[in-house]
Design an enzyme around this catalytic site. Structure first.
Site, short mmCIF file in Angstrom:
data_model
loop_
_atom_site.label_atom_id
_atom_site.label_comp_id
_atom_site.label_asym_id
_atom_site.label_seq_id
_atom_site.Cartn_x
_atom_site.Cartn_y
_atom_site.Cartn_z
N CYS A 171 0.80 -1.23 0.00
CA CYS A 171 0.00 0.00 0.00
C CYS A 171 0.83 1.28 0.00
O CYS A 171 0.27 2.38 -0.04
CB CYS A 171 -0.95 -0.02 1.19
SG CYS A 171 -2.03 -1.46 1.17
N HIS A 302 -1.71 8.49 5.55
CA HIS A 302 -2.13 7.17 5.09
C HIS A 302 -3.57 6.94 5.54
O HIS A 302 -4.40 6.48 4.76
CB HIS A 302 -1.18 6.10 5.64
CG HIS A 302 -1.36 4.76 5.02
ND1 HIS A 302 -1.20 4.54 3.67
CD2 HIS A 302 -1.71 3.55 5.56
CE1 HIS A 302 -1.42 3.27 3.40
NE2 HIS A 302 -1.74 2.65 4.53
N HIS A 337 -9.69 2.48 0.48
CA HIS A 337 -8.27 2.11 0.43
C HIS A 337 -8.00 1.44 -0.90
O HIS A 337 -8.38 0.28 -1.12
CB HIS A 337 -7.92 1.19 1.58
CG HIS A 337 -6.44 1.06 1.81
ND1 HIS A 337 -5.50 1.24 0.81
CD2 HIS A 337 -5.71 0.78 2.94
CE1 HIS A 337 -4.29 1.07 1.29
NE2 HIS A 337 -4.39 0.79 2.59
#
Length: 415
Positions: A171, A302, A337
């Site tokens: 990620c 994030h 996400h």
């Protein structure tokens, strides 16, 4: 990992942005959606969700690959490669650079991903389970290579003097790809770079996060006292980078300057973030960019909306920036996400925020967790004169990455 200030003799700027996302395709739609605080949360439809108690996600809808993929048969490509290739075409068009000029130059294509073409693997597994091996499609099997996320861009744009790479640091991979491209441009190894990240919603990743009890039942609410986890999303963000000298010579519009980046791998735990490793990565990025903490106007976090990530990230931010950090927002509240595309889409969000002078909100927010204690710009965007913005990306295994962007105004920034 980079820790010294970047060579100021070869500055790197962003001149093209390509977006495929759940809240819009193309930079204009994407920017408008960020400013308005939109999301497109809906039940997942691209795989069978039977048996799961909650099934919301952030899928790309109304996507027509034939509008953007013209030189190759898009049916040969998996879902994630379609996203990356379309986003690259959009970035090139947005940059004002001709395909012919790009083909004559030295080019780097660097695309980050978490899952590669796992969506296609899902389909292969389903066909094997329900139809037997004889029903498996060879054409489908040919789509599964993760390398196609980058090589399909080269094929579509008919590039031959090109290096391609797919970076799979989960990620944080989008930021890794941007840092890789930044180095290639500033050291003279490439004239142009198309970089970012791409991923498609897949059963494998949804199930993994579900079993970790990290999927939110309704929406993603980062930094909120009652946050319950992530929503899986998908899409691609591709940026076109070139040297400042090149951009000014051709009269290109400049969205922002890439000031520097930092990488770290603390390898602390397979899934749990590590406060010290995150803080170290931010320190490396600031040093590489020649930026002091007090000069950063905004942090794109994030910000996954899980209990562990948000607490750890905000604690590391206070370690680096003190008890009065800059505003900290999470675009995942709108996008979900998007895995390997996450920091790339956020980088594009940072770029348009600098250019259009606004801060995107953290939506779905009711009450800030007192243990996070940051200004997350809840629910409504605000006008802001941004000069330096930091983009955070964390990943399983402690693969951390941070990129800093600055407004280009004809002067050196952050030095």
């Amino acid at each position: 990992m980079p820790s010294q200030p970047a060579d100021p003799g070869r500055r790197v700027v962003i001149t093209g942005l390509g977006v495929v996302s759940s809240i819009g395709t193309g930079v204009a739609e994407f920017s408008a959606a960020l400013r308005a605080g939109r999301s497109n949360v809906r039940p997942i439809s691209v795989f069978d969700t039977t048996g799961f108690e909650h099934v919301n996600g952030c899928e790309v809808t109304d996507f027509e690959p034939e509008r953007w993929i013209r030189q190759i048969d898009f049916e040969e490509l998996g879902r994630a490669s379609r996203f990356s290739t379309a986003a690259a075409r959009l970035a090139l068009t947005d940059s004002g650079l001709s395909q012919e000029a790009l083909a004559e130059a030295r080019c780097l294509i660097s695309v980050g991903s978490t899952d590669g073409e796992s969506h296609e693997l899902d389909q292969l597994v389903s066909m094997e389970l329900h139809g037997g091996p004889e029903s498996m499609s060879p054409r489908l099997a040919r789509r599964i290579s993760a390398g196609r996320l980058a090589t399909s861009i080269a094929r579509e744009l008919e590039l031959s003097n090109v290096e391609t790479s797919t970076i799979v640091t989960a990620c944080s991979a989008g930021n890794y790809a941007i840092g890789n491209s930044f180095d290639a441009i500033r050291f003279g190894d490439a004239d142009y770079a198309l970089c970012g990240g791409a991923d498609a919603v897949c059963r494998k990743t949804f199930t993994s996060f579900y079993r970790l009890r990290s999927i939110a039942p309704d929406c993603c609410r980062p930094f909120d006292r009652n946050r319950m986890g992530i929503l899986t999303g998908e899409g691609a963000g591709i940026l076109l980078l070139e040297s400042l000298e090149s951009a000014t010579a051709r009269g290109a519009r400049i969205y922002a300057e890439v000031l520097g980046y930092g990488l770290s791998c603390d390898a602390h735990h397979p899934v749990a973030p590590h406060q010290g490793g995150i803080a170290r990565c931010m320190e490396l990025a600031l040093a590489n960019a020649g930026v002091k903490p007090g000069e950063v106007d905004l942090i794109s976090a994030h910000g996954t909306g899980t209990k562990a990530n948000d607490l750890t990230e905000t604690a590391a931010i206070r370690d680096t920036f003190g008890e009065r950090p800059p505003r900290v927002v999470s675009m995942k509240s709108m996008l979900g996400h998007t895995m390997g595309a996450a920091s790339a889409l956020a980088a594009i969000g940072c770029s348009v925020a600098i250019t259009d002078r606004f801060i995107p909100p953290t939506i779905n927010h009711v009450e800030t967790d007192p243990e996070c204690a940051i200004d997350c710009v809840p629910n409504t965007s605000v006008e802001a004169d941004l000069r330096i913005v930091q983009n955070n990306g964390w990943a399983f295994g402690g693969n951390n990455s941070v990129v800093l962007f600055g407004r280009y105004d004809g002067q050196a920034v952050g030095v």
